[in-house]
Design a protein around this motif. Structure first.
Motif, mmCIF file in Angstrom:
data_model
loop_
_atom_site.group_PDB
_atom_site.id
_atom_site.type_symbol
_atom_site.label_atom_id
_atom_site.label_comp_id
_atom_site.label_asym_id
_atom_site.label_seq_id
_atom_site.Cartn_x
_atom_site.Cartn_y
_atom_site.Cartn_z
ATOM 1 N N ALA A 68 -0.223 -0.780 -10.794
ATOM 2 C CA ALA A 68 0.690 -0.579 -9.931
ATOM 3 C C ALA A 68 0.097 -0.999 -8.616
ATOM 4 C CB ALA A 68 0.882 1.131 -10.057
ATOM 5 N N ASP A 69 0.283 -0.165 -7.403
ATOM 6 C CA ASP A 69 -0.162 -0.739 -6.174
ATOM 7 C C ASP A 69 -1.605 -0.346 -5.903
ATOM 8 O OD1 ASP A 69 2.525 -1.435 -6.134
ATOM 9 O OD2 ASP A 69 2.988 -0.294 -4.461
ATOM 10 N N MET A 70 -2.576 -1.194 -5.667
ATOM 11 C CA MET A 70 -3.950 -0.710 -5.368
ATOM 12 C C MET A 70 -4.591 -1.687 -4.652
ATOM 13 S SD MET A 70 -5.881 -1.189 -8.995
ATOM 14 C CE MET A 70 -7.750 -1.579 -8.371
ATOM 15 N N MET A 102 1.561 -9.681 -10.553
ATOM 16 C CA MET A 102 2.813 -8.702 -10.564
ATOM 17 C C MET A 102 2.882 -8.242 -9.176
ATOM 18 S SD MET A 102 2.535 -5.483 -12.767
ATOM 19 C CE MET A 102 1.245 -4.275 -12.042
ATOM 20 N N HIS A 103 3.844 -7.649 -8.486
ATOM 21 C CA HIS A 103 4.240 -7.249 -7.384
ATOM 22 C C HIS A 103 4.205 -8.152 -6.281
ATOM 23 C CE1 HIS A 103 4.201 -4.116 -4.140
ATOM 24 N NE2 HIS A 103 4.478 -3.297 -4.936
ATOM 25 N N TYR A 104 4.736 -9.430 -6.582
ATOM 26 C CA TYR A 104 4.787 -10.616 -5.718
ATOM 27 C C TYR A 104 6.102 -10.890 -4.810
ATOM 28 C CZ TYR A 104 6.446 -12.370 -9.958
ATOM 29 O OH TYR A 104 7.391 -12.447 -11.276
ATOM 30 N N ALA A 118 9.341 3.851 -2.425
ATOM 31 C CA ALA A 118 10.699 3.643 -2.750
ATOM 32 C C ALA A 118 10.680 2.860 -3.993
ATOM 33 C CB ALA A 118 11.591 3.476 -1.607
ATOM 34 N N ASP A 119 9.894 1.601 -3.984
ATOM 35 C CA ASP A 119 10.044 0.655 -4.976
ATOM 36 C C ASP A 119 9.419 1.058 -6.260
ATOM 37 O OD1 ASP A 119 7.525 0.568 -3.626
ATOM 38 O OD2 ASP A 119 7.186 -1.375 -4.454
ATOM 39 N N HIS A 120 8.832 2.308 -6.277
ATOM 40 C CA HIS A 120 8.302 2.960 -7.362
ATOM 41 C C HIS A 120 9.179 4.311 -7.736
ATOM 42 C CE1 HIS A 120 5.093 0.089 -7.280
ATOM 43 N NE2 HIS A 120 5.282 0.240 -5.952
ATOM 44 N N VAL A 121 9.626 5.027 -7.057
ATOM 45 C CA VAL A 121 10.364 6.195 -7.166
ATOM 46 C C VAL A 121 11.823 6.385 -6.732
ATOM 47 C CG1 VAL A 121 8.503 7.722 -7.512
ATOM 48 C CG2 VAL A 121 9.642 7.516 -5.272
ATOM 49 N N VAL A 166 -2.795 -3.023 2.056
ATOM 50 C CA VAL A 166 -2.590 -1.928 1.099
ATOM 51 C C VAL A 166 -2.502 -2.429 -0.220
ATOM 52 C CG1 VAL A 166 -1.656 -0.439 2.998
ATOM 53 C CG2 VAL A 166 -0.136 -1.806 1.410
ATOM 54 N N HIS A 167 -2.857 -3.681 -0.304
ATOM 55 C CA HIS A 167 -2.771 -4.288 -1.811
ATOM 56 C C HIS A 167 -3.850 -5.118 -1.992
ATOM 57 C CE1 HIS A 167 1.286 -3.099 -3.281
ATOM 58 N NE2 HIS A 167 1.624 -3.119 -1.935
ATOM 59 N N THR A 168 -4.155 -5.545 -3.075
ATOM 60 C CA THR A 168 -4.937 -6.683 -3.604
ATOM 61 C C THR A 168 -4.323 -8.197 -3.432
ATOM 62 O OG1 THR A 168 -5.707 -5.324 -5.280
ATOM 63 C CG2 THR A 168 -6.478 -7.571 -5.529
ATOM 64 N N SER A 225 3.710 6.208 -10.573
ATOM 65 C CA SER A 225 2.539 5.989 -10.148
ATOM 66 C C SER A 225 2.008 6.333 -8.781
ATOM 67 C CB SER A 225 2.085 4.153 -10.201
ATOM 68 O OG SER A 225 3.162 3.796 -9.244
ATOM 69 N N HIS A 226 3.158 6.487 -7.950
ATOM 70 C CA HIS A 226 2.771 7.040 -6.451
ATOM 71 C C HIS A 226 4.432 6.947 -6.039
ATOM 72 C CE1 HIS A 226 3.030 2.476 -5.742
ATOM 73 N NE2 HIS A 226 3.026 2.694 -4.388
ATOM 74 N N ILE A 227 4.272 7.629 -4.675
ATOM 75 C CA ILE A 227 5.599 7.833 -4.079
ATOM 76 C C ILE A 227 5.799 6.791 -2.935
ATOM 77 C CG2 ILE A 227 7.091 9.581 -2.766
ATOM 78 C CD1 ILE A 227 5.210 11.703 -4.041
HETATM 79 ZN ZN LIG Z 1 5.071 -1.183 -4.600
#
Ligand SMILES: [Zn+2]
Ligand SMILES: O=c1ccn([C@@H]2O[C@H](COP(=O)(O)O)[C@@H](O)[C@H]2O)c(=O)[nH]1
Ligand SMILES: [Zn+2]
Length: 237
Positions: free
Chosen positions: A157-159, A210-212, A58-61, A189-191, A54-56
């Motif tokens: 993802a993160d938005m 998610m992502h909590y 560290a918790d994603h790549v 940087v998140h909802t 989804s994006h760069i």
């Molecule tokens: Zn994230």
């Protein structure tokens, strides 16, 4: 869900997912904790048939170096890596090159079967599983993508909050939304949970959070019609 935690969560693995279709498995994001999360599910990288990013962050790549090395030297095969075209160069140059570059391996293609994704275009990544990248706002100046899966399942993802996008997705047939959720404001940087709680109940009923962060249990029963996604649970839609 391999994990459902925020970038700094310690009780939950990074927010990464496994998608199952037709006997195969795709991984959606591969963060720092992905190798351990897979291990806890008695899986290895050899169980993965496709990787989507989804994006760069560290918790994603952050788990991709181990993924690459294990496929190169242990399992000796190249996994299809589906990545939005604007991320390909920065993924190598700014994140992976430091660990993966050596004399005989000079690019992402030396480790993965790189398949560029085009924004807005659906791409079949496994038999019966198509993803459409949607560029969404996360960090200024940093490309970041959410995914619509098979036209009916949205994975943020993160938005940052984008109510118009959520309404449009549902109008176009999206049934289920897995959305990142920052429990405490501000949502730089998140909802935030408060933003999602501002949505109509009919829309909230489709949303899973998610992502909590580690305080998630304190918010049980305080999320309107929305439910929390649980780590290591399989969801069928
Ligand atoms: Zn994230
Ligand atoms: O401008 C920024 C950038 C980052 N943060 C914090 O860092 C994490 C980054 O990881 P994500 O996976 O994107 O969550 C983010 O959650 C913020 O806590 C920030 O506050 N401002
Ligand atoms: Zn991020």
């Amino acid at each position: 869900m391999l994990g459902t935690g925020s970038a700094f969560a310690k009780r939950y693995y990074n927010n990464n997912a496994l998608l199952f279709s037709d006997g195969q498995t795709a991984m959606l994001d591969c963060g720092i904790t992905a190798p351990m999360a897979l291990h806890h599910l008695n899986k290895t990288f050899n169980d993965i048939h496709a990787l989507v990013i989804s994006h760069i962050h560290a918790d994603h790549v952050g788990g991709m170096e181990e993924f690459a090395f294990q496929m190169k030297f242990v399992f000796k095969r190249s996994v299809p890596l589906f990545v939005p075209a604007p991320l390909i160069d920065p993924l190598w140059e700014t994140t992976l090159k430091g660990g993966l570059m050596q004399e005989e391996f000079q690019s992402l293609d030396d480790y993965f079967d790189v398949r560029p994704l085009q924004e807005g275009l659906s791409c079949e990544i496994l038999p019966g599983l198509a993803v459409r990248p949607i560029r969404t706002k996360h960090i200024a100046g940093k490309p970041s993508y959410s995914y619509l899966v098979n036209g009916t399942f949205f994975y943020s993802a993160d938005m940052k909050f984008d109510a118009d996008l959520l309404h449009t997705l549902v109008d176009e047939g999206c049934q289920v939304i897995f959305h990142d959720c920052q429990l405490k404001p501000p949502g730089a940087v998140h909802t935030t949970l408060d933003q999602l709680l501002s949505l109509p109940s009919a829309l909230q009923e489709r949303i899973w959070l998610m992502h909590y962060d580690d305080t998630m249990p304190h918010y049980e029963g305080k999320t309107g019609a929305m439910r929390f996604v649980e780590q290591h649970r399989v969801y069928s839609f």
